[in-house]
Design a protein around this motif. Structure first.
Motif, PDB file in Angstrom:
ATOM      1  N   VAL A 226       0.866  -1.254   0.109  1.00 29.07           N
ATOM      2  CA  VAL A 226      -0.007   0.007   0.072  1.00 29.07           C
ATOM      3  C   VAL A 226       0.985   1.444  -0.117  1.00 29.07           C
ATOM      4  O   VAL A 226       0.542   2.166  -0.600  1.00 29.07           O
ATOM      5  CB  VAL A 226      -0.831  -0.106   1.100  1.00 29.07           C
ATOM      6  CG1 VAL A 226      -1.888   1.239   1.227  1.00 29.07           C
ATOM      7  CG2 VAL A 226      -1.810  -1.136   1.062  1.00 29.07           C
ATOM      8  N   ALA A 227       2.010   1.406   0.763  1.00 29.25           N
ATOM      9  CA  ALA A 227       2.745   2.427   0.821  1.00 29.25           C
ATOM     10  C   ALA A 227       3.412   2.715  -0.442  1.00 29.25           C
ATOM     11  O   ALA A 227       3.558   3.874  -0.824  1.00 29.25           O
ATOM     12  CB  ALA A 227       3.898   2.173   1.988  1.00 29.25           C
ATOM     13  N   LEU A 228       3.852   1.763  -1.272  1.00 26.47           N
ATOM     14  CA  LEU A 228       4.474   1.866  -2.502  1.00 26.47           C
ATOM     15  C   LEU A 228       3.392   2.602  -3.490  1.00 26.47           C
ATOM     16  O   LEU A 228       3.803   3.277  -4.233  1.00 26.47           O
ATOM     17  CB  LEU A 228       5.182   0.710  -2.947  1.00 26.47           C
ATOM     18  CG  LEU A 228       6.423   0.253  -2.091  1.00 26.47           C
ATOM     19  CD1 LEU A 228       7.014  -1.010  -2.725  1.00 26.47           C
ATOM     20  CD2 LEU A 228       7.380   1.330  -2.059  1.00 26.47           C
TER      21      LEU A 228
ATOM     22  N   GLY B 237       2.458   5.961  -2.427  1.00 25.54           N
ATOM     23  CA  GLY B 237       3.532   6.944  -2.806  1.00 25.54           C
ATOM     24  C   GLY B 237       3.744   7.245  -4.398  1.00 25.54           C
ATOM     25  O   GLY B 237       4.022   8.229  -4.866  1.00 25.54           O
ATOM     26  N   GLY B 238       3.414   5.901  -5.214  1.00 25.44           N
ATOM     27  CA  GLY B 238       3.340   6.200  -6.767  1.00 25.44           C
ATOM     28  C   GLY B 238       2.362   7.311  -7.216  1.00 25.44           C
ATOM     29  O   GLY B 238       2.504   8.030  -8.059  1.00 25.44           O
ATOM     30  N   ILE B 239       1.137   7.280  -6.542  1.00 22.53           N
ATOM     31  CA  ILE B 239       0.033   8.183  -6.877  1.00 22.53           C
ATOM     32  C   ILE B 239       0.368   9.487  -6.545  1.00 22.53           C
ATOM     33  O   ILE B 239       0.282  10.488  -7.490  1.00 22.53           O
ATOM     34  CB  ILE B 239      -1.272   7.611  -6.059  1.00 22.53           C
ATOM     35  CG1 ILE B 239      -1.578   6.584  -6.892  1.00 22.53           C
ATOM     36  CG2 ILE B 239      -2.109   8.798  -6.230  1.00 22.53           C
ATOM     37  CD1 ILE B 239      -2.995   5.747  -6.006  1.00 22.53           C
ATOM     38  N   ILE B 240       1.111   9.930  -5.343  1.00 23.03           N
ATOM     39  CA  ILE B 240       1.731  11.111  -4.941  1.00 23.03           C
ATOM     40  C   ILE B 240       2.465  11.678  -6.081  1.00 23.03           C
ATOM     41  O   ILE B 240       2.508  12.815  -6.432  1.00 23.03           O
ATOM     42  CB  ILE B 240       2.133  11.263  -3.462  1.00 23.03           C
ATOM     43  CG1 ILE B 240       0.923  10.907  -2.519  1.00 23.03           C
ATOM     44  CG2 ILE B 240       2.773  12.271  -3.096  1.00 23.03           C
ATOM     45  CD1 ILE B 240      -0.015  11.795  -2.466  1.00 23.03           C
TER      46      ILE B 240
ATOM     47  N   PRO C  43      -7.564   1.475  -2.138  1.00 22.08           N
ATOM     48  CA  PRO C  43      -6.632   0.598  -1.019  1.00 22.08           C
ATOM     49  C   PRO C  43      -7.621  -0.315  -0.056  1.00 22.08           C
ATOM     50  O   PRO C  43      -8.857   0.019  -0.207  1.00 22.08           O
ATOM     51  CB  PRO C  43      -6.237   2.318  -0.319  1.00 22.08           C
ATOM     52  CG  PRO C  43      -7.367   3.029  -0.666  1.00 22.08           C
ATOM     53  CD  PRO C  43      -7.731   2.690  -2.042  1.00 22.08           C
ATOM     54  N   PRO C  44      -7.011  -0.964   0.956  1.00 21.74           N
ATOM     55  CA  PRO C  44      -7.437  -1.930   1.682  1.00 21.74           C
ATOM     56  C   PRO C  44      -8.214  -0.870   2.752  1.00 21.74           C
ATOM     57  O   PRO C  44      -8.108   0.154   3.143  1.00 21.74           O
ATOM     58  CB  PRO C  44      -6.198  -2.488   2.615  1.00 21.74           C
ATOM     59  CG  PRO C  44      -5.358  -2.120   1.484  1.00 21.74           C
ATOM     60  CD  PRO C  44      -5.155  -1.107   1.274  1.00 21.74           C
TER      61      PRO C  44
ATOM     62  N   ARG D 144      -4.417   5.885   3.727  1.00 17.08           N
ATOM     63  CA  ARG D 144      -3.797   6.355   2.624  1.00 17.08           C
ATOM     64  C   ARG D 144      -4.864   6.069   1.493  1.00 17.08           C
ATOM     65  O   ARG D 144      -4.668   5.200   0.471  1.00 17.08           O
ATOM     66  CB  ARG D 144      -2.475   5.512   2.194  1.00 17.08           C
ATOM     67  CG  ARG D 144      -1.239   5.940   3.286  1.00 17.08           C
ATOM     68  CD  ARG D 144      -0.220   4.917   3.316  1.00 17.08           C
ATOM     69  NE  ARG D 144      -0.599   3.621   3.760  1.00 17.08           N
ATOM     70  CZ  ARG D 144       0.054   2.750   4.379  1.00 17.08           C
ATOM     71  NH1 ARG D 144       1.397   3.006   4.565  1.00 17.08           N
ATOM     72  NH2 ARG D 144      -0.218   1.398   4.893  1.00 17.08           N
ATOM     73  N   ASN D 145      -5.854   6.894   1.537  1.00 14.66           N
ATOM     74  CA  ASN D 145      -6.889   6.854   0.461  1.00 14.66           C
ATOM     75  C   ASN D 145      -7.037   8.144  -0.468  1.00 14.66           C
ATOM     76  O   ASN D 145      -6.414   8.804   0.034  1.00 14.66           O
ATOM     77  CB  ASN D 145      -8.079   6.353   1.256  1.00 14.66           C
ATOM     78  CG  ASN D 145      -8.547   7.378   2.516  1.00 14.66           C
ATOM     79  OD1 ASN D 145      -8.140   8.506   2.384  1.00 14.66           O
ATOM     80  ND2 ASN D 145      -9.067   6.937   3.760  1.00 14.66           N
TER      81      ASN D 145
END
Length: 267
Positions: free
Chosen positions: A10-12, A15-18, A53-54, A59-60
């Motif tokens: 999820v973090a990666l 981060g890619g979306i950001i 996301p889950p 991080r949504n």
């Protein structure tokens, strides 16, 4: 190489979306801040239409929208000059060659730089880093970062100009709490000399040479220091704990698919 189908982190992904949101922000730098903010929201909407996301993860989509508002209010202007054509800049810079059994192997360092800019007439580059941490301990690791030195080598090679430094664009994004700060932005310059970059090149060639030597000998030793701790549990962890004669069987199951890593390609 085979990777787990379900091991998307999820973090990666977030981060890619950001990164994609900030790419829109800087590619339209000459436009008004209101216009850029609107484009960023459109990009966030597009990205979250492709990925969910889950349930319960902070991080949504709402987090991304709040990030956009905070970033635009913090950085409506920049202290450096931005060339809109040098955003997400791909590079392929040769760093050396090896001769194994009469076969010449050229080594080309490839990647993508988030943002190439200039400040006070000097060239620099900026790399966006999403993190839940912040502060001196977090930033100090970039002083010896192979990634940042490699970017410096690439910039020097493809432009012919020695960059003054690299800049970590630290983007602290945390789970909202009653007392915590959900967003915190800091920037950290990573400085180096031409001698530092040449040392990086030698170190990198040594590491690649060691890998090629192991490859041609048919034996690749495992490096197990960060199997769990640094970036979470490795997606190959459940393979590596099996007896050696069972690992290939595990990789051949439906839990894995073959993926060729090409860093210059889009997803």
């Amino acid at each position: 190489f085979p990777v787990t189908i379900s091991a998307e982190r999820v973090a990666l992904k977030f981060g890619g979306i950001i990164h994609k949101i900030l790419e829109v922000f800087y590619r339209n730098w000459k436009e008004s801040i209101e216009f850029r903010q609107g484009l960023m929201i459109e990009e966030a909407t597009k990205q979250f239409s492709l990925w969910t996301p889950p349930e319960g993860d902070y991080r949504n989509y709402d987090c991304a929208i709040n990030f956009i508002q905070k970033y635009c209010s913090t950085y409506p202007f920049e202290p450096f000059e931005i060339d809109e054509t040098k955003i997400e800049l791909p590079f392929a810079a040769p760093i050396g060659a090896f001769d194994f059994n009469g076969k010449k192997i050229k080594v080309v360092w490839t990647g993508r730089i988030d943002l190439l800019a200039s400040k006070d007439g000097s060239l620099t580059y900026i790399d966006h880093k999403t993190t839940s941490q912040m502060g001196p301990t977090y930033f100090n690791e970039f002083d010896l970062s192979s990634q940042f030195k490699g970017y410096g080598w690439a910039v020097k090679t493809i432009t012919g100009e020695m960059p003054s430094c690299g800049i970590v664009n630290g983007l602290g994004i945390r789970k909202p709490t009653k007392t915590g700060v959900p967003f915190e932005f800091q920037r950290y310059p990573v400085r180096f000399t031409a001698e530092d970059l040449e040392e990086w090149r030698r170190d990198t060639m040594h590491l690649i040479g060691s890998f090629l030597q192991d490859y041609f000998s048919g034996f690749l030793p495992r490096c197990t220091k960060w199997c769990v701790g640094k970036y979470g549990k490795c997606q190959y962890f459940d393979v590596c704990i099996l007896p050696q004669d069972h690992r290939n069987t595990m990789l051949a199951t439906g839990e894995f698919k073959n993926v060729a890593w090409r860093p210059l390609n889009d997803e």
